[in-house]
Design a protein around this motif. Structure first.
Motif, PDB file in Angstrom:
ATOM      1  N   TYR A  44      34.878  41.792   7.455  1.00  0.00           N
ATOM      2  CA  TYR A  44      35.305  42.462   8.381  1.00  0.00           C
ATOM      3  C   TYR A  44      34.403  41.793   9.441  1.00  0.00           C
ATOM      4  N   PHE A  45      35.160  41.138  10.356  1.00  0.00           N
ATOM      5  CA  PHE A  45      34.295  40.626  11.768  1.00  0.00           C
ATOM      6  C   PHE A  45      34.513  41.664  12.858  1.00  0.00           C
ATOM      7  N   TYR A  46      33.479  42.125  13.181  1.00  0.00           N
ATOM      8  CA  TYR A  46      33.514  42.761  14.348  1.00  0.00           C
ATOM      9  C   TYR A  46      32.260  42.718  15.035  1.00  0.00           C
ATOM     10  N   ASN A  47      32.037  42.261  16.264  1.00  0.00           N
ATOM     11  CA  ASN A  47      30.784  41.815  16.926  1.00  0.00           C
ATOM     12  C   ASN A  47      30.868  41.509  18.323  1.00  0.00           C
ATOM     13  N   PRO A  48      30.865  42.637  19.188  1.00  0.00           N
ATOM     14  CA  PRO A  48      31.182  42.510  20.710  1.00  0.00           C
ATOM     15  C   PRO A  48      29.889  41.977  21.242  1.00  0.00           C
ATOM     16  N   ASN A  49      28.787  42.189  20.370  1.00  0.00           N
ATOM     17  CA  ASN A  49      27.647  41.727  20.867  1.00  0.00           C
ATOM     18  C   ASN A  49      27.295  40.213  21.027  1.00  0.00           C
ATOM     19  N   ILE A  50      28.010  39.426  20.608  1.00  0.00           N
ATOM     20  CA  ILE A  50      28.257  38.026  20.568  1.00  0.00           C
ATOM     21  C   ILE A  50      28.699  37.399  21.919  1.00  0.00           C
ATOM     22  N   HIS A  51      27.730  36.537  22.709  1.00  0.00           N
ATOM     23  CA  HIS A  51      28.302  36.105  23.838  1.00  0.00           C
ATOM     24  C   HIS A  51      27.586  34.699  23.703  1.00  0.00           C
ATOM     25  N   PRO A  52      28.273  33.776  24.669  1.00  0.00           N
ATOM     26  CA  PRO A  52      29.640  33.754  25.223  1.00  0.00           C
ATOM     27  C   PRO A  52      30.731  33.904  24.262  1.00  0.00           C
ATOM     28  N   LEU A  53      31.891  33.878  24.819  1.00  0.00           N
ATOM     29  CA  LEU A  53      33.186  33.769  23.735  1.00  0.00           C
ATOM     30  C   LEU A  53      33.134  32.400  23.063  1.00  0.00           C
ATOM     31  N   MET A  54      32.793  31.457  23.610  1.00  0.00           N
ATOM     32  CA  MET A  54      32.877  30.215  22.659  1.00  0.00           C
ATOM     33  C   MET A  54      32.080  30.223  21.278  1.00  0.00           C
ATOM     34  N   GLU A  55      30.737  30.893  21.550  1.00  0.00           N
ATOM     35  CA  GLU A  55      29.773  31.259  20.593  1.00  0.00           C
ATOM     36  C   GLU A  55      30.313  32.286  19.606  1.00  0.00           C
ATOM     37  N   TYR A  56      31.192  33.116  19.949  1.00  0.00           N
ATOM     38  CA  TYR A  56      31.792  34.167  19.360  1.00  0.00           C
ATOM     39  C   TYR A  56      32.777  33.408  18.398  1.00  0.00           C
ATOM     40  N   LEU A  57      33.469  32.407  18.922  1.00  0.00           N
ATOM     41  CA  LEU A  57      34.460  31.886  18.248  1.00  0.00           C
ATOM     42  C   LEU A  57      33.999  30.942  17.072  1.00  0.00           C
ATOM     43  N   ARG A  58      32.942  30.086  17.516  1.00  0.00           N
ATOM     44  CA  ARG A  58      32.213  29.309  16.574  1.00  0.00           C
ATOM     45  C   ARG A  58      31.634  30.097  15.254  1.00  0.00           C
ATOM     46  N   ARG A  59      31.224  31.316  15.528  1.00  0.00           N
ATOM     47  CA  ARG A  59      30.561  32.249  14.455  1.00  0.00           C
ATOM     48  C   ARG A  59      31.747  32.755  13.600  1.00  0.00           C
ATOM     49  N   ARG A  60      32.969  32.977  14.296  1.00  0.00           N
ATOM     50  CA  ARG A  60      34.099  33.450  13.686  1.00  0.00           C
ATOM     51  C   ARG A  60      34.641  32.393  12.784  1.00  0.00           C
ATOM     52  N   ASP A  61      34.822  31.232  13.239  1.00  0.00           N
ATOM     53  CA  ASP A  61      35.167  30.097  12.706  1.00  0.00           C
ATOM     54  C   ASP A  61      34.459  29.729  11.316  1.00  0.00           C
ATOM     55  N   ALA A  62      33.094  29.794  11.530  1.00  0.00           N
ATOM     56  CA  ALA A  62      32.045  29.752  10.343  1.00  0.00           C
ATOM     57  C   ALA A  62      32.287  30.652   9.222  1.00  0.00           C
ATOM     58  N   LEU A  63      32.445  31.831   9.739  1.00  0.00           N
ATOM     59  CA  LEU A  63      32.805  32.807   8.546  1.00  0.00           C
ATOM     60  C   LEU A  63      33.988  32.668   7.655  1.00  0.00           C
ATOM     61  N   LEU A  64      35.117  32.107   8.522  1.00  0.00           N
ATOM     62  CA  LEU A  64      36.297  31.581   7.755  1.00  0.00           C
ATOM     63  C   LEU A  64      36.097  30.625   6.816  1.00  0.00           C
ATOM     64  N   GLU A  65      35.223  29.578   7.243  1.00  0.00           N
ATOM     65  CA  GLU A  65      34.896  28.692   6.517  1.00  0.00           C
ATOM     66  C   GLU A  65      34.160  28.906   5.112  1.00  0.00           C
ATOM     67  N   VAL A  66      33.099  29.967   5.173  1.00  0.00           N
ATOM     68  CA  VAL A  66      32.658  30.431   4.184  1.00  0.00           C
ATOM     69  C   VAL A  66      33.371  31.305   3.230  1.00  0.00           C
ATOM     70  N   ALA A  67      34.094  32.214   3.764  1.00  0.00           N
ATOM     71  CA  ALA A  67      35.040  33.043   3.049  1.00  0.00           C
ATOM     72  C   ALA A  67      36.103  32.031   2.423  1.00  0.00           C
ATOM     73  N   ALA A  68      36.638  31.039   2.682  1.00  0.00           N
ATOM     74  CA  ALA A  68      37.564  30.137   2.042  1.00  0.00           C
ATOM     75  C   ALA A  68      36.856  29.520   0.833  1.00  0.00           C
ATOM     76  N   ARG A  69      35.585  29.131   1.144  1.00  0.00           N
ATOM     77  CA  ARG A  69      34.765  28.488  -0.019  1.00  0.00           C
ATOM     78  C   ARG A  69      34.630  29.506  -1.190  1.00  0.00           C
ATOM     79  N   LEU A  70      34.449  30.843  -0.658  1.00  0.00           N
ATOM     80  CA  LEU A  70      33.882  31.913  -1.705  1.00  0.00           C
ATOM     81  C   LEU A  70      35.216  32.688  -2.470  1.00  0.00           C
ATOM     82  N   ASP A  71      36.498  32.418  -1.540  1.00  0.00           N
ATOM     83  CA  ASP A  71      37.563  33.138  -1.982  1.00  0.00           C
ATOM     84  C   ASP A  71      37.471  34.419  -1.856  1.00  0.00           C
ATOM     85  N   VAL A  72      37.045  35.013  -0.587  1.00  0.00           N
ATOM     86  CA  VAL A  72      36.978  36.184  -0.223  1.00  0.00           C
ATOM     87  C   VAL A  72      37.775  36.662   0.964  1.00  0.00           C
ATOM     88  N   PRO A  73      38.564  37.757   0.889  1.00  0.00           N
ATOM     89  CA  PRO A  73      39.380  38.016   1.949  1.00  0.00           C
ATOM     90  C   PRO A  73      38.562  38.621   3.460  1.00  0.00           C
TER      91      PRO A  73
END
Length: 206
Positions: A44-73
């Motif tokens: 569950y990705f909830y992190n309103p502390n992450i600034h700026p928005l493009m950094e937030y998106l980079r980290r969210r995308d990285a989470l999705l990459e890891v989740a895909a590799r590990l096959d986790v929802p």
């Protein structure tokens, strides 16, 4: 697998665990450790502390990459409500500190509570009976403050907080993140941590 919050249902598995995720690299070993413990994690990705928005998106995308590799929802609440990515709640939490916001001992516990409180509520709303956080993986975070925030959030909501220490897997998680080419952030997340990370550059002269 991204599961929209609007369609997420109560977990069918008794071993289900809701995992607040701060980023991709910090999720690798917690997911593996939780599976070794017999749990079935959902991130569950909830992190309103992450600034700026493009950094937030980079980290969210990285989470999705890891989740895909590990096959986790993965649950992305900001897809249903983009306002959940807004830094307003973080700013409201730290502004009353005044000059104290530069003190990690004051600032960071507020940030942990800001994220783990809503995560615990989301977990309970979706039918999970336990939750944890990948924040417990980082050797750079205030481990005791994270445990305290998680336990307080769990008690308030009425679910269990699994305070597993994921730090023993630090080196292996970082190795895998590099091997997989996953984005590894250079600062904790908030604008103050970014300032602390790069302020030495203010002395540079060209």
């Amino acid at each position: 697998m991204i599961t929209p919050l609007s369609t997420a249902s109560a977990p069918a598995q008794a071993d289900a665990i809701f995992v607040h995720a701060c980023c991709g690299p910090c999720s690798i070993m917690p997911v593996q450790r939780l599976r070794d413990m017999g749990f079935a994690p959902t991130l569950y990705f909830y992190n309103p502390n992450i600034h700026p928005l493009m950094e937030y998106l980079r980290r969210r995308d990285a989470l999705l990459e890891v989740a895909a590799r590990l096959d986790v929802p993965v649950l992305l609440p900001d897809q249903a409500d983009p306002g959940l990515a807004h830094p307003g709640p973080w700013l409201a939490a730290v502004t009353p500190l005044g000059e104290g916001m530069d003190d990690l001992a004051q600032r960071c516990p507020l940030c942990y509570a800001l994220r783990l409180g809503p995560a615990a509520k989301a977990a309970a709303d979706l039918g999970f009976t336990r939750f944890t956080s990948t924040l417990l993986y980082s050797k750079y975070q205030n481990h005791e403050a994270i445990l305290a925030a998680g336990a307080a959030a769990a008690k308030q909501i009425g679910i269990e907080f699994v305070g597993e220490d994921f730090r023993p897997g630090w080196s292996e998680g970082q190795r895998l993140a590099r091997e997989w080419g996953v984005y590894r952030q250079p600062y904790c997340g908030c604008m103050l941590s970014e300032h602390e990370r790069y302020r030495s550059k203010l002395a540079c002269r060209h």
